[in-house]
Write a protein that holds these residues in place. Structure first.
Motif, PDB file in Angstrom:
ATOM      1  N   PHE A 145     -16.183   6.051 -14.064  1.00 15.76           N
ATOM      2  CA  PHE A 145     -16.751   4.818 -13.518  1.00 15.76           C
ATOM      3  C   PHE A 145     -17.362   5.150 -12.164  1.00 15.76           C
ATOM      4  CE2 PHE A 145     -12.155   5.179 -13.021  1.00 15.76           C
ATOM      5  CZ  PHE A 145     -12.039   5.301 -11.647  1.00 15.76           C
ATOM      6  N   SER A 146     -18.072   4.204 -11.591  1.00 12.94           N
ATOM      7  CA  SER A 146     -18.674   4.408 -10.274  1.00 12.94           C
ATOM      8  C   SER A 146     -17.598   4.622  -9.223  1.00 12.94           C
ATOM      9  CB  SER A 146     -19.535   3.195  -9.896  1.00 12.94           C
ATOM     10  OG  SER A 146     -20.616   3.046 -10.785  1.00 12.94           O
ATOM     11  N   LYS A 147     -17.866   5.530  -8.272  1.00 12.64           N
ATOM     12  CA  LYS A 147     -16.854   5.865  -7.262  1.00 12.64           C
ATOM     13  C   LYS A 147     -16.460   4.652  -6.427  1.00 12.64           C
ATOM     14  CE  LYS A 147     -20.097   7.120  -3.578  1.00 12.64           C
ATOM     15  NZ  LYS A 147     -20.360   8.015  -2.447  1.00 12.64           N
ATOM     16  N   GLU A 148     -17.365   3.672  -6.304  1.00 14.16           N
ATOM     17  CA  GLU A 148     -17.069   2.476  -5.513  1.00 14.16           C
ATOM     18  C   GLU A 148     -15.977   1.624  -6.145  1.00 14.16           C
ATOM     19  OE1 GLU A 148     -21.005   4.074  -4.577  1.00 14.16           O
ATOM     20  OE2 GLU A 148     -20.122   3.403  -6.473  1.00 14.16           O
ATOM     21  N   LEU A 149     -15.657   1.883  -7.412  1.00 15.41           N
ATOM     22  CA  LEU A 149     -14.616   1.134  -8.119  1.00 15.41           C
ATOM     23  C   LEU A 149     -13.313   1.920  -8.231  1.00 15.41           C
ATOM     24  CD1 LEU A 149     -16.741  -0.493 -10.967  1.00 15.41           C
ATOM     25  CD2 LEU A 149     -16.225  -1.379  -8.681  1.00 15.41           C
ATOM     26  N   LEU A 150     -13.230   3.034  -7.515  1.00 23.77           N
ATOM     27  CA  LEU A 150     -12.016   3.840  -7.531  1.00 23.77           C
ATOM     28  C   LEU A 150     -10.830   2.991  -7.064  1.00 23.77           C
ATOM     29  CD1 LEU A 150     -10.890   6.811  -7.828  1.00 23.77           C
ATOM     30  CD2 LEU A 150     -11.232   6.998  -5.355  1.00 23.77           C
ATOM     31  N   PRO A 151      -9.762   2.895  -7.854  1.00 28.13           N
ATOM     32  CA  PRO A 151      -8.607   2.089  -7.425  1.00 28.13           C
ATOM     33  C   PRO A 151      -7.878   2.746  -6.252  1.00 28.13           C
ATOM     34  CG  PRO A 151      -8.592   2.450  -9.811  1.00 28.13           C
ATOM     35  CD  PRO A 151      -9.595   3.403  -9.228  1.00 28.13           C
ATOM     36  N   VAL A 152      -7.715   1.989  -5.179  1.00 25.70           N
ATOM     37  CA  VAL A 152      -6.980   2.451  -3.998  1.00 25.70           C
ATOM     38  C   VAL A 152      -6.144   1.281  -3.501  1.00 25.70           C
ATOM     39  CG1 VAL A 152      -7.106   3.462  -1.700  1.00 25.70           C
ATOM     40  CG2 VAL A 152      -8.894   3.976  -3.369  1.00 25.70           C
ATOM     41  N   GLY A 153      -4.845   1.387  -3.626  1.00 23.93           N
ATOM     42  CA  GLY A 153      -3.995   0.300  -3.193  1.00 23.93           C
ATOM     43  C   GLY A 153      -3.998  -0.849  -4.186  1.00 23.93           C
ATOM     44  N   VAL A 154      -3.436  -1.971  -3.753  1.00 21.73           N
ATOM     45  CA  VAL A 154      -3.331  -3.140  -4.621  1.00 21.73           C
ATOM     46  C   VAL A 154      -3.848  -4.371  -3.894  1.00 21.73           C
ATOM     47  CG1 VAL A 154      -1.373  -2.229  -5.906  1.00 21.73           C
ATOM     48  CG2 VAL A 154      -0.967  -3.651  -3.881  1.00 21.73           C
ATOM     49  N   ARG A 155      -4.211  -5.355  -4.703  1.00 20.11           N
ATOM     50  CA  ARG A 155      -4.616  -6.658  -4.175  1.00 20.11           C
ATOM     51  C   ARG A 155      -3.695  -7.707  -4.762  1.00 20.11           C
ATOM     52  NH1 ARG A 155     -10.626  -9.272  -3.745  1.00 20.11           N
ATOM     53  NH2 ARG A 155      -9.985 -11.409  -3.287  1.00 20.11           N
ATOM     54  N   ARG A 156      -3.285  -8.667  -3.936  1.00 19.97           N
ATOM     55  CA  ARG A 156      -2.394  -9.720  -4.396  1.00 19.97           C
ATOM     56  C   ARG A 156      -3.184 -11.014  -4.555  1.00 19.97           C
ATOM     57  NH1 ARG A 156       0.312  -6.374  -1.028  1.00 19.97           N
ATOM     58  NH2 ARG A 156       2.333  -5.592  -1.742  1.00 19.97           N
ATOM     59  N   ASP A 157      -3.241 -11.497  -5.771  1.00 20.93           N
ATOM     60  CA  ASP A 157      -3.857 -12.792  -6.062  1.00 20.93           C
ATOM     61  C   ASP A 157      -2.727 -13.764  -6.385  1.00 20.93           C
ATOM     62  OD1 ASP A 157      -6.492 -11.903  -5.768  1.00 20.93           O
ATOM     63  OD2 ASP A 157      -6.543 -11.133  -7.807  1.00 20.93           O
ATOM     64  N   GLY A 158      -2.342 -14.563  -5.371  1.00 24.89           N
ATOM     65  CA  GLY A 158      -1.172 -15.397  -5.550  1.00 24.89           C
ATOM     66  C   GLY A 158       0.057 -14.518  -5.667  1.00 24.89           C
ATOM     67  N   GLY A 159       0.765 -14.647  -6.779  1.00 26.19           N
ATOM     68  CA  GLY A 159       1.940 -13.819  -6.982  1.00 26.19           C
ATOM     69  C   GLY A 159       1.693 -12.624  -7.856  1.00 26.19           C
ATOM     70  N   THR A 160       0.411 -12.366  -8.167  1.00 22.64           N
ATOM     71  CA  THR A 160       0.065 -11.277  -9.079  1.00 22.64           C
ATOM     72  C   THR A 160      -0.560 -10.119  -8.310  1.00 22.64           C
ATOM     73  OG1 THR A 160      -0.352 -12.874 -10.845  1.00 22.64           O
ATOM     74  CG2 THR A 160      -1.244 -10.659 -11.144  1.00 22.64           C
ATOM     75  N   GLU A 161      -0.142  -8.897  -8.641  1.00 22.98           N
ATOM     76  CA  GLU A 161      -0.732  -7.700  -8.057  1.00 22.98           C
ATOM     77  C   GLU A 161      -1.686  -7.067  -9.070  1.00 22.98           C
ATOM     78  OE1 GLU A 161       2.198  -4.946  -6.789  1.00 22.98           O
ATOM     79  OE2 GLU A 161       2.716  -6.072  -4.985  1.00 22.98           O
ATOM     80  N   ARG A 162      -2.778  -6.518  -8.559  1.00 22.30           N
ATOM     81  CA  ARG A 162      -3.688  -5.761  -9.419  1.00 22.30           C
ATOM     82  C   ARG A 162      -4.277  -4.614  -8.616  1.00 22.30           C
ATOM     83  NH1 ARG A 162      -8.913  -6.370  -8.148  1.00 22.30           N
ATOM     84  NH2 ARG A 162      -9.690  -8.280  -7.164  1.00 22.30           N
ATOM     85  N   PRO A 163      -4.787  -3.580  -9.270  1.00 24.10           N
ATOM     86  CA  PRO A 163      -5.438  -2.486  -8.533  1.00 24.10           C
ATOM     87  C   PRO A 163      -6.628  -3.007  -7.739  1.00 24.10           C
ATOM     88  CG  PRO A 163      -5.028  -1.862 -10.809  1.00 24.10           C
ATOM     89  CD  PRO A 163      -4.745  -3.331 -10.719  1.00 24.10           C
ATOM     90  N   ARG A 164      -6.879  -2.382  -6.606  1.00 25.65           N
ATOM     91  CA  ARG A 164      -7.967  -2.801  -5.724  1.00 25.65           C
ATOM     92  C   ARG A 164      -9.015  -1.704  -5.645  1.00 25.65           C
ATOM     93  NH1 ARG A 164      -7.218  -4.912   0.549  1.00 25.65           N
ATOM     94  NH2 ARG A 164      -9.007  -6.327   0.526  1.00 25.65           N
ATOM     95  N   ALA A 165     -10.256  -2.033  -5.972  1.00 20.58           N
ATOM     96  CA  ALA A 165     -11.347  -1.069  -5.863  1.00 20.58           C
ATOM     97  C   ALA A 165     -11.606  -0.760  -4.397  1.00 20.58           C
ATOM     98  CB  ALA A 165     -12.612  -1.619  -6.513  1.00 20.58           C
ATOM     99  N   VAL A 166     -11.929   0.490  -4.093  1.00 23.59           N
ATOM    100  CA  VAL A 166     -12.098   0.888  -2.700  1.00 23.59           C
ATOM    101  C   VAL A 166     -13.169   0.053  -1.995  1.00 23.59           C
ATOM    102  CG1 VAL A 166     -13.709   2.758  -3.308  1.00 23.59           C
ATOM    103  CG2 VAL A 166     -12.450   2.851  -1.148  1.00 23.59           C
ATOM    104  N   SER A 167     -14.237  -0.321  -2.695  1.00 27.25           N
ATOM    105  CA  SER A 167     -15.310  -1.083  -2.053  1.00 27.25           C
ATOM    106  C   SER A 167     -14.885  -2.502  -1.692  1.00 27.25           C
ATOM    107  CB  SER A 167     -16.548  -1.120  -2.941  1.00 27.25           C
ATOM    108  OG  SER A 167     -16.227  -1.530  -4.254  1.00 27.25           O
TER     109      SER A 167
END
Length: 246
Positions: A19-41
């Motif tokens: 995938f594009s390097k700008e979408l490389l997962p780095v860390g997590v993002r919290r949407d409410g009580g849900t965590e998901r991978p966070r794209a570097v961009s």
């Protein structure tokens, strides 16, 4: 205010990826009580929004439709537009693809999508009415664009990946009036579009009497475009848990 994200690079330093390097997962993002991978961009999008951007232009290559699918037309209240850089031709060429969107009276903020830096509100601390670089101290400035400035903050030179730079402060983002953005574009075209790196164009701008200012407000900067930088980013973000802030 417009934010511009040059996201057309090939990412050769960290390939192969699916995938594009700008979408490389780095860390997590919290949407409410849900965590998901966070794209570097996403880190840069957040910082542009904190800096005042209400609309962001992503400059992508024809092969990066995955970025369009990922972000769509709006992210966290920020409108997203896309322009295409047909072939890899350097940072200046990518940035100026956004010229038709930017009015002369609109401030412009720019950052690099494969970097993570602090403080998160660094761009918000820069004025809208002059050309200012947000700079960061690093241990190996020879790998970046070092910013040389006087005591008053006026920049005298940007040293592009110099073997022995005169400063350990590098630029990581910048802000300027829209009018300045268009003046830089005109100078780039006058110079036969020979400037691949922003630093050489800014040096020509300064030599012509233009002003650029140093804002040494940065406290941390990581380039995630290499495997070493990716590991550094994971270490940095891990040290900030659970708040996610320095």
């Amino acid at each position: 205010m417009w934010g511009i994200i040059p996201a057309a690079g090939q990412g050769t330093r960290i390939q192969p990826l699916a995938f594009s390097k700008e979408l490389l997962p780095v860390g997590v993002r919290r949407d409410g009580g849900t965590e998901r991978p966070r794209a570097v961009s996403e880190y840069l999008l957040e910082r542009l929004a904190l800096g005042g951007a209400t609309k962001v232009c992503l400059v992508i290559s024809p092969h990066k439709a995955d970025i369009l699918r990922y972000y769509g037309d709006r992210v966290d209240g920020v409108d997203i537009a896309y322009v295409v850089q047909p072939r890899a031709a350097g940072l200046c060429d990518a940035l100026f693809r956004a010229c038709p969107l930017v009015g002369p009276d609109e401030p412009v903020a720019v950052g690099l999508p494969d970097t993570i830096w602090f403080p998160e509100d660094g761009l918000a601390r820069l004025p809208d009415d002059r050309f200012s670089f947000l700079t960061f101290p690093v241990d190996q400035p020879q790998h970046f664009d070092a910013v040389v400035a006087g005591p008053d903050g006026r920049i005298s030179q940007i040293q592009v990946k110099a073997p022995e730079p005169a400063s350990r402060w590098i630029w990581g983002a910048f802000k300027m009036p829209g009018r300045t953005f268009h003046e830089l574009h005109a100078l780039w075209r006058e110079r036969d579009r020979e400037d691949e790196y922003l630093g050489t164009l800014v040096n020509a701008w300064i030599a012509r009497g233009g002003e650029a200012w140093n804002a040494p407000l940065g406290t941390g900067y990581v380039d995630v475009g290499t495997l070493h930088g990716y590991r550094e980013a994971l270490t940095l973000l891990g040290a900030l848990e659970p708040t996610g802030r320095p």
